[in-house]
Design a protein around this motif. Structure first.
Motif, PDB file in Angstrom:
ATOM      1  N   VAL A   1      48.090  18.721  47.130  1.00 48.31           N
ATOM      2  CA  VAL A   1      48.123  17.403  46.507  1.00 48.31           C
ATOM      3  C   VAL A   1      47.507  17.474  45.114  1.00 48.31           C
ATOM      4  CG1 VAL A   1      47.945  16.260  48.751  1.00 48.31           C
ATOM      5  CG2 VAL A   1      45.865  16.704  47.433  1.00 48.31           C
ATOM      6  N   THR A   2      47.742  16.449  44.323  1.00 45.64           N
ATOM      7  CA  THR A   2      47.015  16.300  43.072  1.00 45.64           C
ATOM      8  C   THR A   2      45.666  15.648  43.382  1.00 45.64           C
ATOM      9  OG1 THR A   2      47.780  14.066  42.516  1.00 45.64           O
ATOM     10  CG2 THR A   2      49.217  15.904  41.891  1.00 45.64           C
ATOM     11  N   THR A   3      44.854  15.510  42.367  1.00 48.56           N
ATOM     12  CA  THR A   3      43.534  14.886  42.557  1.00 48.56           C
ATOM     13  C   THR A   3      43.555  13.375  42.360  1.00 48.56           C
ATOM     14  OG1 THR A   3      43.005  15.330  40.236  1.00 48.56           O
ATOM     15  CG2 THR A   3      42.307  16.977  41.867  1.00 48.56           C
ATOM     16  N   THR A   4      44.705  12.797  42.069  1.00 45.41           N
ATOM     17  CA  THR A   4      44.757  11.375  41.720  1.00 45.41           C
ATOM     18  C   THR A   4      44.180  10.486  42.822  1.00 45.41           C
ATOM     19  OG1 THR A   4      46.720  11.748  40.353  1.00 45.41           O
ATOM     20  CG2 THR A   4      46.268   9.480  41.030  1.00 45.41           C
ATOM     21  N   GLU A   5      44.702  10.625  44.039  1.00 43.45           N
ATOM     22  CA  GLU A   5      44.233   9.783  45.140  1.00 43.45           C
ATOM     23  C   GLU A   5      42.815  10.168  45.546  1.00 43.45           C
ATOM     24  OE1 GLU A   5      44.589   6.587  47.766  1.00 43.45           O
ATOM     25  OE2 GLU A   5      45.840   7.226  46.070  1.00 43.45           O
ATOM     26  N   MET A   6      42.499  11.452  45.516  1.00 46.67           N
ATOM     27  CA  MET A   6      41.131  11.911  45.807  1.00 46.67           C
ATOM     28  C   MET A   6      40.121  11.184  44.932  1.00 46.67           C
ATOM     29  SD  MET A   6      41.051  16.031  46.000  1.00 46.67           S
ATOM     30  CE  MET A   6      42.014  17.011  47.144  1.00 46.67           C
ATOM     31  N   PHE A   7      40.403  11.172  43.625  1.00 48.90           N
ATOM     32  CA  PHE A   7      39.438  10.609  42.679  1.00 48.90           C
ATOM     33  C   PHE A   7      39.344   9.095  42.796  1.00 48.90           C
ATOM     34  CE2 PHE A   7      39.898  14.349  39.475  1.00 48.90           C
ATOM     35  CZ  PHE A   7      39.150  15.144  40.327  1.00 48.90           C
ATOM     36  N   LYS A   8      40.464   8.436  43.073  1.00 45.17           N
ATOM     37  CA  LYS A   8      40.418   6.982  43.245  1.00 45.17           C
ATOM     38  C   LYS A   8      39.512   6.611  44.419  1.00 45.17           C
ATOM     39  CE  LYS A   8      43.334   2.885  43.778  1.00 45.17           C
ATOM     40  NZ  LYS A   8      42.426   2.275  44.783  1.00 45.17           N
ATOM     41  N   LYS A   9      39.673   7.327  45.548  1.00 44.67           N
ATOM     42  CA  LYS A   9      38.836   7.055  46.719  1.00 44.67           C
ATOM     43  C   LYS A   9      37.380   7.403  46.448  1.00 44.67           C
ATOM     44  CE  LYS A   9      42.413   7.666  50.255  1.00 44.67           C
ATOM     45  NZ  LYS A   9      42.866   8.493  51.417  1.00 44.67           N
ATOM     46  N   ALA A  10      37.141   8.509  45.730  1.00 43.17           N
ATOM     47  CA  ALA A  10      35.774   8.923  45.434  1.00 43.17           C
ATOM     48  C   ALA A  10      35.084   7.917  44.527  1.00 43.17           C
ATOM     49  CB  ALA A  10      35.782  10.309  44.778  1.00 43.17           C
ATOM     50  N   TYR A  11      35.800   7.437  43.508  1.00 44.08           N
ATOM     51  CA  TYR A  11      35.217   6.458  42.586  1.00 44.08           C
ATOM     52  C   TYR A  11      34.852   5.179  43.324  1.00 44.08           C
ATOM     53  CZ  TYR A  11      34.432   4.068  38.137  1.00 44.08           C
ATOM     54  OH  TYR A  11      33.865   3.396  37.096  1.00 44.08           O
ATOM     55  N   ASP A  12      35.780   4.697  44.132  1.00 43.18           N
ATOM     56  CA  ASP A  12      35.539   3.461  44.869  1.00 43.18           C
ATOM     57  C   ASP A  12      34.488   3.642  45.965  1.00 43.18           C
ATOM     58  OD1 ASP A  12      37.480   2.259  43.315  1.00 43.18           O
ATOM     59  OD2 ASP A  12      39.067   2.471  44.815  1.00 43.18           O
ATOM     60  N   GLY A  13      34.401   4.858  46.518  1.00 40.91           N
ATOM     61  CA  GLY A  13      33.500   5.092  47.645  1.00 40.91           C
ATOM     62  C   GLY A  13      32.130   5.581  47.270  1.00 40.91           C
ATOM     63  N   GLY A  14      31.900   5.894  45.994  1.00 38.86           N
ATOM     64  CA  GLY A  14      30.583   6.332  45.565  1.00 38.86           C
ATOM     65  C   GLY A  14      30.209   7.727  46.035  1.00 38.86           C
ATOM     66  N   TYR A  15      31.176   8.636  46.010  1.00 41.70           N
ATOM     67  CA  TYR A  15      30.904  10.036  46.337  1.00 41.70           C
ATOM     68  C   TYR A  15      31.709  10.916  45.389  1.00 41.70           C
ATOM     69  CZ  TYR A  15      35.400   9.801  48.867  1.00 41.70           C
ATOM     70  OH  TYR A  15      36.721   9.620  49.205  1.00 41.70           O
ATOM     71  N   ALA A  16      31.500  12.224  45.471  1.00 42.92           N
ATOM     72  CA  ALA A  16      32.252  13.158  44.643  1.00 42.92           C
ATOM     73  C   ALA A  16      32.955  14.176  45.514  1.00 42.92           C
ATOM     74  CB  ALA A  16      31.324  13.869  43.648  1.00 42.92           C
ATOM     75  N   VAL A  17      34.031  14.751  44.978  1.00 45.57           N
ATOM     76  CA  VAL A  17      34.763  15.817  45.657  1.00 45.57           C
ATOM     77  C   VAL A  17      34.296  17.150  45.089  1.00 45.57           C
ATOM     78  CG1 VAL A  17      37.039  16.796  46.144  1.00 45.57           C
ATOM     79  CG2 VAL A  17      36.738  14.304  45.994  1.00 45.57           C
ATOM     80  N   GLY A  18      34.082  18.124  45.959  1.00 43.17           N
ATOM     81  CA  GLY A  18      33.661  19.439  45.508  1.00 43.17           C
ATOM     82  C   GLY A  18      34.833  20.249  44.994  1.00 43.17           C
TER      83      GLY A  18
END
Length: 312
Positions: A4-21
């Protein structure tokens, strides 16, 4: 699921207050350790390949290893990312070769040249369904072919981020707030302090926009001690305090890069293994505990630093 791309990952991370490694990969054992940890913890993960790793392991081998990891971990989203691409040609090759995300790092160039090169990569990448990370500001330190003297480092100027993101069309932005590439970061006895004022102002200027932190190693001193115990001569590797990385992950930072921690964990375990088993020669015997060391380190980062466990 496919890469996958990071687009959906980052949207969820921004809204959820966490980061992806975003973990750097160089061989099979590293990829296995990372994805086994992410799979068991139900965490999204970014496997990133540097120019040096690509030259070492070969593009095709790395892509096929990542594809195998996707098959073995079908329940978690996995992105394949080029770390610190330094030319349009390198980014194009990775885009054409199956990467879902690329970074064009033109941060060492003058501002307008950075914009022009980044924009060129963005146009090609977006035409092929691939997302682009760019960099504004310069981190000190050494990692693979990235080398910047401390006196050449430069914090990101928040007043430039809107113009830069708008004119380049990049999908995420790596900023410089005091992190540093490599394991040897700061003088013994000093405690680094990230410039959260710079981060907060960048986030204010670009609301909802994913921010990336490079040079975010936070290496436990026991690994350095273990390496030195078995023949090494490494100075203390002082990284970014993990409480500061946790704070960053709760803000606009959606991606945190992790590399040196993994290398040192593997090296410590392998050195110890050979000290205790000097007559062994089967690579499987020492790479198996090395793979476990990677898995343990990644699990710690996911749960205790990034906060992305259970977010797949």
């Amino acid at each position: 699921m496919p890469l996958v791309t990071t687009t959906e990952m980052f949207k969820k991370a921004y809204d959820g207050g966490y980061a992806v490694g975003a973990f750097n990969v160089n061989n099979m054992e590293i990829i296995q350790g990372i994805t086994e940890a992410a799979g068991e913890l139900k965490a999204p993960v970014i496997l990133q390949v540097s120019k040096g790793a690509r030259a070492y392991a070969n593009h095709t081998y790395l892509v096929k290893l990542v594809e195998a990891a996707v098959i073995e971990n079908p329940e978690i989203p996995i992105a394949l990312h080029l770390d610190h691409g330094d030319s349009f040609e390198l980014c194009k090759s990775c885009i054409d070769g199956g990467f879902t995300s690329v970074m064009i790092d033109a941060s060492s160039k003058p501002y307008e040249e950075n914009i022009a090169l980044t924009r060129k990569v963005v146009e090609y990448a977006h035409d092929h369904g691939v997302v682009v990370e760019a960099e504004l500001g310069t981190l000190a330190g050494v990692e693979d072919e990235v080398s910047v003297d401390a006196d050449k480092a430069m914090y990101t100027h928040p007043e430039e981020v809107v113009d830069f993101a708008t004119r380049t069309g990049c999908d995420s932005l790596a900023i410089a707030i005091g992190t540093s590439h490599g394991a040897y970061k700061f003088k013994p006895g000093t405690k680094p302090q990230l410039r959260f004022d710079v981060l907060e102002e960048c986030a204010k200027q670009l609301p909802g926009f994913p921010i990336v932190l490079h040079g975010s190693s936070s290496v436990p001193q026991e690994f350095v001690a273990e390496i030195n115990k078995y023949g090494g001569n490494m100075p203390g590797a002082i990284g970014i305090p993990e409480e500061q990385l946790r704070q960053a992950a709760r803000s606009a930072v959606c991606k945190i890069n992790i590399d040196s921690d993994i290398r040192l964990a593997m090296t410590a375990v392998i050195r110890k293994y050979f000290a205790e088993h000097p007559d062994h020669f089967d690579p499987r015997q020492y790479l198996k505990p090395a793979r476990q060391a990677v898995k343990d380190m990644v699990a710690h980062k996911i749960v205790d630093v990034l906060g992305c466990n259970g977010k797949a």
